[in-house]
Design a protein around this motif. Structure first.
Motif, PDB file in Angstrom:
ATOM      1  N   PRO A  75     -23.644  -6.428 -15.160  1.00  0.00           N
ATOM      2  CA  PRO A  75     -23.239  -5.919 -13.847  1.00  0.00           C
ATOM      3  C   PRO A  75     -21.789  -6.281 -13.555  1.00  0.00           C
ATOM      4  O   PRO A  75     -21.320  -7.360 -13.917  1.00  0.00           O
ATOM      5  CB  PRO A  75     -24.197  -6.645 -12.890  1.00  0.00           C
ATOM      6  N   LYS A  76     -21.068  -5.377 -12.937  1.00  0.00           N
ATOM      7  CA  LYS A  76     -19.676  -5.629 -12.561  1.00  0.00           C
ATOM      8  C   LYS A  76     -19.413  -5.013 -11.194  1.00  0.00           C
ATOM      9  O   LYS A  76     -20.090  -4.056 -10.790  1.00  0.00           O
ATOM     10  CB  LYS A  76     -18.710  -5.038 -13.598  1.00  0.00           C
ATOM     11  N   LEU A  77     -18.427  -5.559 -10.489  1.00  0.00           N
ATOM     12  CA  LEU A  77     -18.059  -5.024  -9.186  1.00  0.00           C
ATOM     13  C   LEU A  77     -16.786  -4.187  -9.308  1.00  0.00           C
ATOM     14  O   LEU A  77     -15.876  -4.544 -10.055  1.00  0.00           O
ATOM     15  CB  LEU A  77     -17.845  -6.160  -8.191  1.00  0.00           C
ATOM     16  N   VAL A  78     -16.751  -3.098  -8.571  1.00  0.00           N
ATOM     17  CA  VAL A  78     -15.609  -2.194  -8.584  1.00  0.00           C
ATOM     18  C   VAL A  78     -15.079  -2.024  -7.166  1.00  0.00           C
ATOM     19  O   VAL A  78     -15.852  -1.766  -6.226  1.00  0.00           O
ATOM     20  CB  VAL A  78     -16.002  -0.810  -9.146  1.00  0.00           C
ATOM     21  N   ASP A  79     -13.791  -2.178  -7.001  1.00  0.00           N
ATOM     22  CA  ASP A  79     -13.125  -1.899  -5.739  1.00  0.00           C
ATOM     23  C   ASP A  79     -12.913  -0.386  -5.670  1.00  0.00           C
ATOM     24  O   ASP A  79     -12.129   0.175  -6.439  1.00  0.00           O
ATOM     25  CB  ASP A  79     -11.778  -2.632  -5.683  1.00  0.00           C
ATOM     26  N   LEU A  80     -13.627   0.277  -4.768  1.00  0.00           N
ATOM     27  CA  LEU A  80     -13.567   1.731  -4.718  1.00  0.00           C
ATOM     28  C   LEU A  80     -12.213   2.248  -4.239  1.00  0.00           C
ATOM     29  O   LEU A  80     -11.855   3.398  -4.519  1.00  0.00           O
ATOM     30  CB  LEU A  80     -14.683   2.266  -3.814  1.00  0.00           C
ATOM     31  N   GLU A  81     -11.462   1.423  -3.533  1.00  0.00           N
ATOM     32  CA  GLU A  81     -10.162   1.862  -3.038  1.00  0.00           C
ATOM     33  C   GLU A  81      -9.107   1.861  -4.149  1.00  0.00           C
ATOM     34  O   GLU A  81      -8.271   2.758  -4.225  1.00  0.00           O
ATOM     35  CB  GLU A  81      -9.715   0.961  -1.885  1.00  0.00           C
ATOM     36  N   THR A  82      -9.159   0.866  -5.027  1.00  0.00           N
ATOM     37  CA  THR A  82      -8.175   0.776  -6.112  1.00  0.00           C
ATOM     38  C   THR A  82      -8.697   1.373  -7.411  1.00  0.00           C
ATOM     39  O   THR A  82      -7.920   1.708  -8.303  1.00  0.00           O
ATOM     40  CB  THR A  82      -7.781  -0.687  -6.366  1.00  0.00           C
ATOM     41  N   GLY A  83     -10.028   1.471  -7.527  1.00  0.00           N
ATOM     42  CA  GLY A  83     -10.615   1.967  -8.763  1.00  0.00           C
ATOM     43  C   GLY A  83     -10.546   0.959  -9.890  1.00  0.00           C
ATOM     44  O   GLY A  83     -10.581   1.321 -11.067  1.00  0.00           O
ATOM     45  N   LYS A  84     -10.477  -0.322  -9.527  1.00  0.00           N
ATOM     46  CA  LYS A  84     -10.399  -1.378 -10.537  1.00  0.00           C
ATOM     47  C   LYS A  84     -11.494  -2.423 -10.323  1.00  0.00           C
ATOM     48  O   LYS A  84     -12.072  -2.516  -9.238  1.00  0.00           O
ATOM     49  CB  LYS A  84      -9.022  -2.040 -10.498  1.00  0.00           C
ATOM     50  N   ASN A 256      -9.218   5.241 -14.292  1.00  0.00           N
ATOM     51  CA  ASN A 256      -8.626   3.992 -14.774  1.00  0.00           C
ATOM     52  C   ASN A 256      -9.314   3.504 -16.047  1.00  0.00           C
ATOM     53  O   ASN A 256      -8.654   3.005 -16.957  1.00  0.00           O
ATOM     54  CB  ASN A 256      -8.722   2.913 -13.688  1.00  0.00           C
ATOM     55  N   LEU A 257     -10.618   3.655 -16.080  1.00  0.00           N
ATOM     56  CA  LEU A 257     -11.380   3.197 -17.236  1.00  0.00           C
ATOM     57  C   LEU A 257     -11.000   4.003 -18.484  1.00  0.00           C
ATOM     58  O   LEU A 257     -10.873   3.442 -19.584  1.00  0.00           O
ATOM     59  CB  LEU A 257     -12.886   3.321 -16.962  1.00  0.00           C
ATOM     60  N   LYS A 258     -10.794   5.295 -18.318  1.00  0.00           N
ATOM     61  CA  LYS A 258     -10.384   6.148 -19.436  1.00  0.00           C
ATOM     62  C   LYS A 258      -9.028   5.714 -19.991  1.00  0.00           C
ATOM     63  O   LYS A 258      -8.785   5.766 -21.185  1.00  0.00           O
ATOM     64  CB  LYS A 258     -10.313   7.610 -18.981  1.00  0.00           C
ATOM     65  N   LYS A 259      -8.164   5.292 -19.091  1.00  0.00           N
ATOM     66  CA  LYS A 259      -6.796   4.883 -19.481  1.00  0.00           C
ATOM     67  C   LYS A 259      -6.719   3.409 -19.847  1.00  0.00           C
ATOM     68  O   LYS A 259      -5.639   2.913 -20.231  1.00  0.00           O
ATOM     69  CB  LYS A 259      -5.824   5.183 -18.333  1.00  0.00           C
ATOM     70  N   GLY A 260      -7.840   2.696 -19.745  1.00  0.00           N
ATOM     71  CA  GLY A 260      -7.835   1.268 -20.055  1.00  0.00           C
ATOM     72  C   GLY A 260      -7.134   0.435 -19.015  1.00  0.00           C
ATOM     73  O   GLY A 260      -6.635  -0.651 -19.327  1.00  0.00           O
ATOM     74  N   GLU A 261      -7.115   0.927 -17.778  1.00  0.00           N
ATOM     75  CA  GLU A 261      -6.395   0.235 -16.717  1.00  0.00           C
ATOM     76  C   GLU A 261      -7.311  -0.293 -15.616  1.00  0.00           C
ATOM     77  O   GLU A 261      -6.865  -0.607 -14.525  1.00  0.00           O
ATOM     78  CB  GLU A 261      -5.358   1.176 -16.094  1.00  0.00           C
ATOM     79  N   SER A 262      -8.600  -0.397 -15.909  1.00  0.00           N
ATOM     80  CA  SER A 262      -9.547  -0.842 -14.884  1.00  0.00           C
ATOM     81  C   SER A 262      -9.548  -2.375 -14.763  1.00  0.00           C
ATOM     82  O   SER A 262     -10.059  -2.917 -13.806  1.00  0.00           O
ATOM     83  CB  SER A 262     -10.946  -0.347 -15.206  1.00  0.00           C
TER      84      SER A 262
END
Length: 262
Positions: A75-84, A256-262
């Motif tokens: 499980p991981k948490l994601v900031d929906l505003e930044t997408g990270k 971001n995940l596709k670009k490796g920037e998450s």
């Protein structure tokens, strides 16, 4: 001889029995609350396991086996505003449903942005990741939205390309059995597997159609059969999927995940 069958004694016995029953019921509720909460968590874990494809039939597993299989999912948490990814909050104790109702942890959605009819959007979401040898295999996203009678809560799993559906299903709703309740039908859920949610330009292109999909159509890979006799539930599912894949949902995170920037 005194008459024991007086109104006062009758009332006393009635009140005493009521108090005793109330204490017993309250005690049982408190004693069972922990197990009820455990069962809710277990049910969500079963659904995640099924949607992830790790286990064909999680309901056939014991409680311990479910927990062992679920330990393979991170499980991981994601900031929906930044997408990270968000590491400021505790992923183990974070409750996304509670956060969606907390004004300090969510924002009210303007009507023109609230395609899923959820009213408030939490700032942080809890996702689940399946990896093998350090490489992403599946990402499982929580989704929800209003159908005909209720808010449907479920998960959408995407393969490592972050485009192909690996699994889809709901663990909580109150739609009409036999109609909108067919969102639970394994056959219908199976129709989602292998579908692609984005087009070649990255635009959301997955759609729940009215009736059946023409398999020979050029865009069939982006279409899913609607639920027979449940137009509003089908529309609700279509709306919620589009919302959570969009800019207010997991769109920025997936990019971001596709670009490796998450």
């Amino acid at each position: 001889m005194a008459n024991n069958d007086t109104i006062k004694k009758t009332l006393l016995v009635t009140i005493t029995l009521s108090l005793v029953c109330s204490v017993l019921v309250s005690g049982a509720a408190v004693a069972l609350k922990s197990r009820q909460n455990e069962n809710k968590v277990l049910d969500v874990q079963q659904n995640i396991l099924a949607i992830s494809g790790l286990v064909a039939d999680p309901k056939a597993l014991s409680r311990q086996e479910i927990q062992e299989e679920f330990s393979k999912i991170t499980p991981k948490l994601v900031d929906l505003e930044t997408g990270k990814f968000d590491t400021k909050l505790d992923v183990d104790t974070f409750n996304q449903q509670a956060a969606s109702k907390d004004p300090a942890m969510s924002n009210a959605l303007p009507a023109d942005q609230d395609k899923a009819l959820i009213k408030r959007l939490e700032k942080t979401a809890k996702i689940y990741v399946v990896e093998k040898n350090g490489k992403l295999e599946t990402v499982i996203l929580p989704v929800r939205g209003y159908g005909l009678w209720s808010t449907l809560h479920g998960f959408l799993a995407l393969e490592s390309d972050l485009n192909t559906v690996a699994g889809f299903g709901f663990y909580q709703h109150a739609e009409t059995p036999g109609l909108g309740g067919e969102v639970d039908n394994p056959r219908w859920k199976g129709l989602w597997i292998g579908k692609e949610v984005f087009d070649d330009k990255g635009n959301i292109d997955i759609t729940v159609v009215k009736g059946a999909v023409d398999p020979s159509a050029s865009d069939a890979k982006h279409k899913v059969d609607g639920l027979s006799g449940a137009t509003l539930t089908s529309r609700g599912v279509d709306n919620l999927v589009k919302f959570w894949l969009g800019k207010n949902g997991f769109g920025p995170f997936l990019n971001n995940l596709k670009k490796g920037e998450s």
